[in-house]
Design an enzyme around this catalytic site. Structure first.
Site, PDB file in Angstrom:
ATOM      1  N   HIS A 171      -6.890  -5.958  -0.754  1.00 46.87           N
ATOM      2  CA  HIS A 171      -5.832  -4.946  -0.657  1.00 46.87           C
ATOM      3  C   HIS A 171      -4.587  -5.420   0.099  1.00 46.87           C
ATOM      4  CE1 HIS A 171      -3.965  -1.129  -0.911  1.00 46.87           C
ATOM      5  NE2 HIS A 171      -4.083  -0.856   0.374  1.00 46.87           N
ATOM      6  N   ASP A 204      -8.986  -5.868  -5.322  1.00 44.26           N
ATOM      7  CA  ASP A 204      -8.683  -4.548  -4.760  1.00 44.26           C
ATOM      8  C   ASP A 204      -9.441  -3.474  -5.549  1.00 44.26           C
ATOM      9  OD1 ASP A 204      -7.494  -2.713  -3.094  1.00 44.26           O
ATOM     10  OD2 ASP A 204      -5.434  -3.147  -3.716  1.00 44.26           O
ATOM     11  N   SER A 221       0.842  -1.183   0.000  1.00 44.38           N
ATOM     12  CA  SER A 221       0.000   0.000   0.000  1.00 44.38           C
ATOM     13  C   SER A 221       0.890   1.251   0.000  1.00 44.38           C
ATOM     14  CB  SER A 221      -0.968  -0.054   1.183  1.00 44.38           C
ATOM     15  OG  SER A 221      -1.997   0.894   1.025  1.00 44.38           O
TER      16      SER A 221
END
Length: 254
Positions: free
Chosen positions: A222, A192, A93
């Site tokens: 994610h 995602d 991320s």
């Protein structure tokens, strides 16, 4: 109830070092399993815990991307100062964005970018992440529903300059992708949000190295390091790092 804050960790496993980077509102728990997996296979892994993370959302907003980036740089230098000459970097991320920035700014043997939102065009999604984090954190603290609702409303009125800072940092990193020449692995969950999926292909297309690959995880969202296919993520990262041309220099612990 007091929430226990996750901490930075170092797992010593060998002379090949990997800097592991967690995401926004996340913690070193995001990458701990991966670190343990790599350690058992001869890699030393260090994961810094960013300032303002793992604590209250109000405290998080008192810090900035500059603070978190400094923690990343300090993590890289920690490995250097402990005698590790060859360092790879892997992040998820926002940690994926940071991993790309490390590869742009410092010598790295390889870079692994997981679910990095390099094409994010506003800080809007970050606010949602912050509020979700706040709800979970305040629930863990044992606060009542009414208190949580009240505090979330107060949170909306706190200036969120740090979130805008994430956007500008990401844009700067995106512009310099062409400077990355280290072997690059891009990992992405197929379930995602679209911004992350678009980012994965963009990163692959814009890094300059010819040693690059994109792997999709069809059952993952994610945080793929904690999802259904977390074991395959570990295997793929290890396979990629293991084929990198590391030197045989023995690690000298300083």
């Amino acid at each position: 109830m007091k929430v226990v804050t996750p901490k930075s960790f170092t797992f010593e496993g060998g002379n090949r070092a990997v800097l592991l980077l967690h995401g926004f509102t996340g913690s070193t728990k995001d990458v701990k399993r991966l670190g343990e997996y790599l350690q058992k296979r001869g890699f030393t892994c260090h994961a810094p815990m960013y300032k303002g993370h793992g604590v209250t959302p109000e405290e998080l907003l008192e810090t900035s991307p500059a603070d978190w980036w400094q923690d990343v740089v300090d993590g890289y230098n920690y490995l250097k100062n402990h005698g590790y000459e060859e360092i790879a970097v892997a992040g998820i991320s926002l940690g994926g964005v940071f991993s790309l920035k490390v590869a742009e700014e410092f010598p790295v043997k390889a870079v692994v970018s997981m679910c990095a939102p390099i094409k994010r065009n506003s800080a809007e999604g970050l606010s949602d992440r912050l509020y979700n984090y706040a709800k979970i954190y305040k629930s863990f603290e044992g606060k009542s529903k009414d208190v949580i609702i009240e505090e979330l409303e107060e949170l909306r009125n706190i200036p969120k300059d740090s979130l805008n800072g994430v956007q500008s940092f990401t844009e700067g990193t995106c512009e310099d992708l062409h400077s990355i020449t280290s072997p690059t692995l891009v990992l992405q969950g197929a379930l995602d949000d679209s911004i992350y999926k678009e980012s994965a292909s963009f990163i692959l297309d814009h890094v300059e190295t010819e040693e690059k690959e994109l792997i999709w995880y069809q059952e993952s969202g994610h945080i793929i390091t904690l999802g259904k296919e977390k074991d395959k993520v570990c295997e793929d990262v290890y396979a990629f790092l293991n084929q990198v041309d590391w030197s045989d220099t023995l690690h000298q612990n300083q």
